[in-house]
Design a protein around this motif. Structure first.
Motif, PDB file in Angstrom:
ATOM      1  N   ILE A  53       0.864  -1.179   0.000  1.00  0.00           N
ATOM      2  CA  ILE A  53       0.000   0.000   0.000  1.00  0.00           C
ATOM      3  C   ILE A  53       0.898   1.225   0.000  1.00  0.00           C
ATOM      4  O   ILE A  53       1.784   1.344   0.849  1.00  0.00           O
ATOM      5  CB  ILE A  53      -0.928   0.030   1.236  1.00  0.00           C
ATOM      6  N   LYS A  54       0.697   2.103  -0.962  1.00  0.00           N
ATOM      7  CA  LYS A  54       1.528   3.290  -1.079  1.00  0.00           C
ATOM      8  C   LYS A  54       0.679   4.545  -0.876  1.00  0.00           C
ATOM      9  O   LYS A  54      -0.467   4.616  -1.319  1.00  0.00           O
ATOM     10  CB  LYS A  54       2.210   3.349  -2.450  1.00  0.00           C
ATOM     11  N   SER A 118      -8.359  -1.859  -3.807  1.00  0.00           N
ATOM     12  CA  SER A 118      -9.689  -1.908  -4.413  1.00  0.00           C
ATOM     13  C   SER A 118      -9.764  -2.854  -5.610  1.00  0.00           C
ATOM     14  O   SER A 118     -10.837  -3.065  -6.167  1.00  0.00           O
ATOM     15  CB  SER A 118     -10.112  -0.501  -4.863  1.00  0.00           C
ATOM     16  N   LEU A 119      -8.623  -3.436  -5.996  1.00  0.00           N
ATOM     17  CA  LEU A 119      -8.571  -4.320  -7.156  1.00  0.00           C
ATOM     18  C   LEU A 119      -8.129  -5.716  -6.721  1.00  0.00           C
ATOM     19  O   LEU A 119      -7.415  -5.878  -5.728  1.00  0.00           O
ATOM     20  CB  LEU A 119      -7.593  -3.778  -8.207  1.00  0.00           C
ATOM     21  N   GLN A 120      -8.525  -6.721  -7.480  1.00  0.00           N
ATOM     22  CA  GLN A 120      -8.158  -8.097  -7.161  1.00  0.00           C
ATOM     23  C   GLN A 120      -6.643  -8.267  -7.155  1.00  0.00           C
ATOM     24  O   GLN A 120      -6.092  -8.954  -6.286  1.00  0.00           O
ATOM     25  CB  GLN A 120      -8.795  -9.064  -8.155  1.00  0.00           C
ATOM     26  N   SER A 121      -5.958  -7.660  -8.107  1.00  0.00           N
ATOM     27  CA  SER A 121      -4.501  -7.796  -8.181  1.00  0.00           C
ATOM     28  C   SER A 121      -3.832  -7.245  -6.928  1.00  0.00           C
ATOM     29  O   SER A 121      -2.853  -7.817  -6.426  1.00  0.00           O
ATOM     30  CB  SER A 121      -3.970  -7.067  -9.419  1.00  0.00           C
ATOM     31  N   ASP A 371     -17.315  -1.552   1.597  1.00  0.00           N
ATOM     32  CA  ASP A 371     -18.208  -1.716   0.447  1.00  0.00           C
ATOM     33  C   ASP A 371     -17.512  -2.460  -0.688  1.00  0.00           C
ATOM     34  O   ASP A 371     -18.128  -3.260  -1.385  1.00  0.00           O
ATOM     35  CB  ASP A 371     -18.693  -0.345  -0.054  1.00  0.00           C
ATOM     36  N   ASN A 372     -16.214  -2.200  -0.849  1.00  0.00           N
ATOM     37  CA  ASN A 372     -15.447  -2.876  -1.893  1.00  0.00           C
ATOM     38  C   ASN A 372     -15.064  -4.279  -1.429  1.00  0.00           C
ATOM     39  O   ASN A 372     -14.555  -4.472  -0.325  1.00  0.00           O
ATOM     40  CB  ASN A 372     -14.188  -2.063  -2.220  1.00  0.00           C
ATOM     41  N   PHE A 373     -15.297  -5.277  -2.274  1.00  0.00           N
ATOM     42  CA  PHE A 373     -15.054  -6.673  -1.932  1.00  0.00           C
ATOM     43  C   PHE A 373     -13.590  -6.925  -1.590  1.00  0.00           C
ATOM     44  O   PHE A 373     -13.271  -7.607  -0.607  1.00  0.00           O
ATOM     45  CB  PHE A 373     -15.482  -7.561  -3.110  1.00  0.00           C
ATOM     46  N   TRP A 374     -12.676  -6.373  -2.393  1.00  0.00           N
ATOM     47  CA  TRP A 374     -11.250  -6.662  -2.205  1.00  0.00           C
ATOM     48  C   TRP A 374     -10.691  -5.914  -1.002  1.00  0.00           C
ATOM     49  O   TRP A 374      -9.749  -6.399  -0.354  1.00  0.00           O
ATOM     50  CB  TRP A 374     -10.488  -6.335  -3.481  1.00  0.00           C
TER      51      TRP A 374
END
Length: 466
Positions: A53-54, A118-121, A371-374
């Motif tokens: 995380i940046k 927020s992204l799968q990657s 709210d965001n799944f990832w």
């Protein structure tokens, strides 16, 4: 002459109530024991070097400080981001003992941290980092082989979070949920976790989850047996682990065809009062099931055991000779083990149920939702594979060596909630713990000495299995 005003509202039983600006905390145990432990294993450097995380804002305060804020919230018993206020009054003391110049003071600091994934990657990068972390902690204990236990749980949701779907939810049917898969070692460490949508079957993508878990443990780690709940009773998964050469014991759903097989058993072996075991060979009529396999069944009498475990099949309810029994059925490829041995080994998986309960109730698995799944998965993974494993390591190696591990709520009441007053002597800061009990004082000193002797750090490239 003007009479001096006396504020009776700030007095109780002839004791005056006043305020102080001195740095005092209720979390003296966290400020000493946990701070010493994280310093010893170089946790700060690990977070700064590995958490993907940046912060791009010029006003960014630091990832490590926010990760600490999340950890403190869990240690204080919080299960929502808003509960970070539970440790907030000791912020100045925590800043000194954990060696930071800032700590978050509002929940949005934590929610913004996890919003960055927020992204799968991004979630997969964090997952890989935390699985490597778990492997390292397991290596510190020299655990070279262990059972690998696969399980799942249902997280009921009350909002419109991504992945919130209607699916299997035995306690609250019809409610939206997530359905994460979790991998434990028999020693209790969490080594993998995937969040999944609520309409996902328990064993869905079981092979991929199993493969990733094996890979994260490394080639030098030996899986003694694979123990699974009934959600993994899938022929494709069973054949896969057979092909890979693993021994397994998997719980079997109480389908009517299984119940009929149980009712045909003529010989039962008595284990103890109200408990009997037996075995049978069985192959489903579905052509996918190509051969017979060994099934072990345990029946417990509710008339002879007040806490009889197991399920009562629909057919048993109608039969006078069977309605008193609760059943557990397992399939296994361990042909040498007796029914009693198979059952006793599978019973160790009961620790997983306690482990899942701990994750849900003590490490916020059920309620640190975004709210965001990832983003939600990121919080789950950090709480389970990092925070849980850190406390589990302390439990096994510092607090409760050779004795059963204690729940974090017990550790909190015994060792974490201790008054602490921050002062100074010369150039040193002094944290004075409010402990008068001689036994507790001696125990805390002993813990600090043991923590100081830990020879492992997170920033050494070698994994110690010996």
């Amino acid at each position: 002459m003007k009479q001096k005003k006396h504020n009776k509202s700030m007095e109780v039983n002839q004791t005056k109530i006043k305020f102080t600006k001195k740095s005092i905390t209720a979390w003296g145990g966290i400020s000493s024991l946990i701070a010493k432990f994280l310093e010893r294993i170089e946790f700060k450097d690990w977070v700064k070097s590995n958490i993907p995380i940046k912060e791009t804002s010029n006003n960014g305060k630091g990832i490590y400080e926010k990760v600490l804020g999340q950890f403190f919230t869990v240690l204080a018993g919080g299960y929502r981001f808003a509960h970070m206020s539970w440790w907030g009054h000791g912020r100045e003391v925590l800043m000194k003992t954990f060696g930071v110049e800032w700590l978050p003071s509002v929940p949005s600091a934590l929610t913004r941290l996890w919003d960055k994934i927020s992204l799968q990657s991004q979630a997969e990068m964090l997952g890989n980092t935390c699985r490597t972390f778990a492997k390292r902690i397991v290596g510190w204990e020299g655990i070279k082989e262990d059972n690998l236990n696969l399980d799942s749980t249902v997280i009921t949701l009350y909002g419109e979070q991504q992945g919130a779907k209607k699916g299997y939810n035995p306690k609250k049917p019809g409610r939206l949920s997530h359905h994460p898969a979790i991998a434990f070692l028999g020693s209790g460490f969490v080594v993998n976790l995937w969040n999944r949508a609520g309409n996902t079957n328990a064993g869905e993508r079981a092979r991929e989850f199993f493969e990733q878990t094996l890979k994260s443990l490394g080639q030098n780690f030996k899986v003694k047996k694979v123990l699974c709940d009934s959600g993994f009773y899938l022929i494709k998964f069973i054949e896969y682990i057979e092909q890979k050469g693993f021994k397994y014991i998997i719980s079997v759903p109480m389908a009517q065809i299984i119940q009929r097989m149980i009712m045909s058993i003529k010989s039962w072996e008595r284990v103890s009062k109200g408990i009997e075991v037996a075995e049978f060979r069985f192959k489903h009529t579905d052509p996918k099931w190509k051969k017979e396999r060994k099934y072990v069944v345990v029946r417990q009498s509710v008339n002879k055991r007040k806490k009889a475990l197991g399920k009562q099949g629909s057919l048993f309810k109608e039969e006078e000779d069977w309605k008193e029994y609760r059943m557990n059925v397992m399939v296994t490829n361990d042909e040498e083990g007796s029914p009693v041995e198979i059952w006793r080994e599978y019973r160790t998986r009961a620790k997983d149920e306690n482990g899942i309960k701990k994750l849900r109730e003590e490490f916020g698995l059920r309620s640190f939702n975004k709210d965001n799944f990832w983003s939600t998965e990121a919080v789950m993974v950090m709480n389970a594979l990092v925070f849980h494993n850190l406390i589990h390591y302390l439990n096994r190696n510092i607090f409760n060596v050779n004795t059963p591990c204690e729940h974090i709520k017990t550790l909190r009441s015994k060792y974490f909630i201790i008054p602490g007053l921050l002062g100074s002597e010369g150039k040193y800061n002094i944290l004075r713990l409010g402990v008068r009990d001689k036994k507790l004082k001696a125990r805390l000193i002993y813990f600090m000495e043991r923590i100081a002797c830990i020879s492992h750090t997170l920033n050494c490239n070698a994994i110690n299995y010996g």
